[in-house]
Scaffold this active site. Structure first.
Site, short mmCIF file in Angstrom:
data_model
loop_
_atom_site.label_atom_id
_atom_site.label_comp_id
_atom_site.label_asym_id
_atom_site.label_seq_id
_atom_site.Cartn_x
_atom_site.Cartn_y
_atom_site.Cartn_z
N ARG A 25 27.84 21.01 -21.35
CA ARG A 25 28.05 19.95 -22.35
C ARG A 25 26.72 19.41 -22.90
O ARG A 25 26.57 19.26 -24.12
CB ARG A 25 28.91 18.83 -21.77
CG ARG A 25 30.38 19.21 -21.67
CD ARG A 25 31.19 18.08 -21.06
NE ARG A 25 30.76 17.79 -19.70
CZ ARG A 25 31.14 16.71 -19.01
NH1 ARG A 25 31.96 15.82 -19.56
NH2 ARG A 25 30.71 16.53 -17.78
N ASN A 43 35.19 18.28 -21.32
CA ASN A 43 35.84 19.19 -20.38
C ASN A 43 37.34 18.94 -20.39
O ASN A 43 37.78 17.79 -20.54
CB ASN A 43 35.34 18.95 -18.95
CG ASN A 43 33.93 19.46 -18.72
OD1 ASN A 43 33.43 20.29 -19.47
ND2 ASN A 43 33.28 18.95 -17.69
#
EC number: 6.2.-.-
Length: 756
Positions: A25, A43
């Protein structure tokens, strides 16, 4: 890839694979910031979802960078692109994880990275000599995870509340520790202590220094690693190593040795380029290498063989300890024979107090046990002996989306399990031999872990055909109360062949040489010297080794002289054997030979086996080695060591009659030899010749080498050399174990290919 859009477009990217807990990320965030793109990343159960908005050129560059410049620990298995309506956002942000059906893949544990090592050795760093230092690129993953997604609340770090400094790093997308779930420091992290079992005292004052002092004094210590405890002692202290062997009831099985640097390893071992690559890899496996003739290490580290298992420290705790000691340590799994590795200090006190008096431990719980991986190199290729820490769980992406959920429960020895769902095939880390109640409870716990990870309930269960395998009994018991689940029983050696085919995604027909110690055959005998024509749908046994009678059944596996005597019974009369002067024959009394001969004639407690593994035992005994074996495969390692001392290119005579390979002529010729090293070399040459000869009968088929016998480095090298000369295509596993550790993978591959 390139996607056609109008001047401004919003995309949704769904990324499957190992993309959680690996810095994915923040990588996405930094890419978006660099190209001034808007949107978000988060996520969920599937993996990572990116919504990204901008012009075509910037989006093309973004998608290309995602695929080609991803973080080192990540692995993208699939990337799906969907065009959305623009929201005209101006910022990009990382948003909270979203829960959905879980298909993202849990990441294996990773060794200490170079950046953290530098910080740990920096006196001005707040984590100077901190034994739990980690970042997004290193540290525990699988072993601390309770469930997915991989967020701190779902790990054993949940009990440790981050201090302000750690939280600032954790929440900074430009930090190496952004969302590093095990992040901690001296203020807020786990506490390291040393415990004395006898006095029940606990001390947190310089525990590593105290541990080092005890090791220098010749003591064995229990040390808590990533996936379990090690028993450690000074590897240069012969007395300490002998005492450890005596206490652990491990007379000859090799002990792994951990070194501070590869420079130190080179003092005791001859390393190939591939050996060095494996030793230095971020997974830090135990690497089996060739010993040098040196007095640096204790003689009893790896007696009777020319190999040694070496590895480098993979946790900051190991690194700090070895830096103080300045000598290598034995680092063997803390367990009782036939039981799994211990993960809790209470179990050390309960089960291993006869080995150690002190425990170096901490309060970060090990959720999932995971032993050390063991590998070696053959012809500059990797060969796995045990797939565990660093490599497991091992995931495969399957092109076909599996409509049913498949559970393959593997073999009884070197057990693993494999799950198949959607486009994923996941091989568990090494579970071990299921020879005790504790070991089977560990099997069930591991299964529960993976079911919890993936909300998994099987539609199909695949097991071995062996009626006495614990896994087979479990599978049959399980489906008895789940009538809607299909049970598939698969022959052991066919599963070996399929495991290799699974690794290489082979759909074609192959000629598979399946050589191992034992496996239940279709004719209710024990197989292990099989040549199969196999595809993912079916197989045919086209050749096999002549059966050997195992005198005393399991006793024959531990006492190779019984196998050697059985070979003599096949070739000579009782009267001829009784007057022989060979060490093998003289190791028995006359009455013992007569009793064993009666067992042989009447087939009493003497199962038949076509196993090449047992043939190794027989040749080991015929060449004058009459000692009992201390561990599985010892005879093969000793034959391998002896074979390297002979330059003989000759092989023994064998006869193929009615698709059976007879060893009788070889036995006669072995008894005429005067040199045990020549026997070993000619025996391996003979096995090589059998493989090459039979391969030549099927020139249109690629060859598969599978089963534990192909852990023999000399044998594999000989076969590969011949195959290269003859231009024969050959497959042998490189990323999964060639032994029973991959039986579940082969079982799963069969169900995957036959359940669509």
């Amino acid at each position: 890839m390139s996607v056609e859009f109008i001047s401004k477009t919003r995309l949704q990217l769904t990324i499957f694979g190992i993309v959680q807990g690996v810095g994915f990320r923040p990588f996405v965030y930094q890419l978006a910031q660099k190209d001034k793109l808007a949107g978000c990343v988060y996520n969920d159960g599937s993996g990572v979802i990116v919504e990204i908005e901008g012009d075509k050129v910037a989006l093309d560059a973004f998608v290309d960078a995602l695929q080609n410049s991803a973080p080192p620990l990540s692995r993208i298995e699939q990337l799906n692109v969907k065009i959305l309506s623009c929201k005209n956002e101006i910022e990009f942000e990382i948003v909270k994880s979203k829960n959905s059906s879980v298909t993202t893949l849990v990441s294996p544990d990773v060794s200490l990275c170079d950046e953290c090592l530098l910080e740990m050795n920096d006196k001005n760093n707040r984590r100077y000599k901190y034994p739990f230092i980690n970042c997004t690129n290193c540290g525990p993953r699988y072993t601390i995870t309770k469930t997915l997604p991989y967020d701190r609340i779902n790990t054993s770090m949940a009990q440790f509340e981050m201090c302000d400094e750690c939280r600032a790093e954790f929440e900074n997308p430009f930090s190496r520790r952004y969302h590093a779930q095990p992040i901690s420091c001296y203020k807020c992290g786990p506490r390291l202590v040393i415990k004395n079992i006898d006095s029940d005292t606990v001390n947190d004052t310089n525990p590593i220094e105290q541990c080092a002092q005890l090791i220098q004094n010749g003591k064995s210590i229990a040390l808590k690693g990533l996936g379990g405890f090690h028993i450690v002692c000074d590897a240069t202290n012969e007395s300490a190593v002998k005492q450890l062997r005596k206490n652990k009831h491990r007379p000859t099985k090799p002990l792994a040795v951990m070194f501070l640097s590869i420079k130190e390893i080179k003092k005791v071992a001859k390393l190939s380029k591939k050996d060095e690559e494996l030793i230095l890899s971020r997974e830090r496996p135990i690497v089996v290498v060739e010993k040098k003739d040196t007095t640096f290490l204790a003689d009893s580290i790896a007696p009777n063989i020319d190999r040694i298992g070496v590895f480098l420290p993979y946790t900051p705790l190991h690194e700090l300890l070895l830096t103080i000691l300045k000598t290598p340590i034995v680092a063997t799994s803390a367990n009782v024979s036939d039981e799994p590795i211990v993960t809790d200090e209470k179990e050390i006190v309960k089960k291993l107090s006869f080995i150690v008096e002190n425990i170096l431990t901490h309060d970060r719980e090990i959720i999932n046990a995971c032993d050390d991986s063991v590998v070696m190199s053959v012809d500059e290729k990797t060969l796995f002996l045990r797939l565990a820490r660093g490599f497991g769980p091992k995931s495969f992406f399957t092109e076909a989306n599996c409509k049913k959920k498949i559970l393959a429960v593997g073999a009884n020895q070197k057990n693993t399990m494999t799950l198949v769902f959607d486009n994923n095939m996941i091989l568990s880390p090494h579970v071990g031999d299921l020879n005790s109640l504790e070991a089977f409870e560990y099997f069930e716990k591991t299964l529960d872990t993976f079911k919890k990870f993936y909300n998994f309930e099987p539609d199909i269960i695949v097991c071995d055909k062996h009626p006495r395998y614990e896994t087979t009994a479990w599978a049959k018991e399980y489906i008895s109360s789940h009538a809607d689940i299909e049970l598939v029983e698969l022959q052991h050696h066919y599963a070996h062949a399929l495991a290799t085919m699974a690794e290489y995604s082979l759909d074609e027909e192959v000629l598979a040489f399946c050589f191992d110690g034992t496996g239940y055959g279709d004719d209710a005998t024990l197989w292990g010297g099989e040549m199969l024509i196999a595809s993912p749908q079916k197989y045919e046994r086209v050749y096999h080794l002549q059966n050997i009678y195992l005198l005393g059944s399991e006793k024959a596996v531990r006492e190779p002289r019984r196998v050697g005597l059985s070979l003599l019974f096949e070739c000579f009369s009782l009267q001829e054997i009784l007057v022989m002067q060979y060490p093998l024959v003289k190791s028995f009394s006359i009455s013992e030979i007569k009793t064993l001969h009666t067992m042989y004639q009447r087939k009493i407690n003497s199962p038949q086996s076509s196993s090449v593994g047992r043939l190794f035992d027989g040749v080991y005994a015929l060449s004058g080695n009459i000692d009992d074996l201390g561990y599985e495969g010892e005879s093969g390692l000793i034959i391998e060591r002896m074979a390297k001392q002979s330059a003989s290119k000759k092989n023994y005579t064998y006869i193929i009659d009615n698709n059976i390979i007879s060893y009788k002529e070889m036995v006669y010729e072995i008894l005429e030899e005067e040199s045990s090293v020549k026997i070993a070399a000619k025996f391996l040459n003979t096995l090589c010749d059998i493989v090459v000869n039979i391969s030549g009968k099927y020139p249109h088929l690629p060859v598969v080498l599978c089963g534990g016998v192909f852990q023999n480095k000399v044998l594999v090298a000989k076969i590969k050399e011949k195959f290269e000369e003859l231009n024969i295509k050959c497959y042998i596993q490189e990323s999964t174990p060639v032994n029973d550790g991959s039986i579940s993978l082969g079982q799963a591959y069969y169900a995957l290919k036959n359940s669509q």
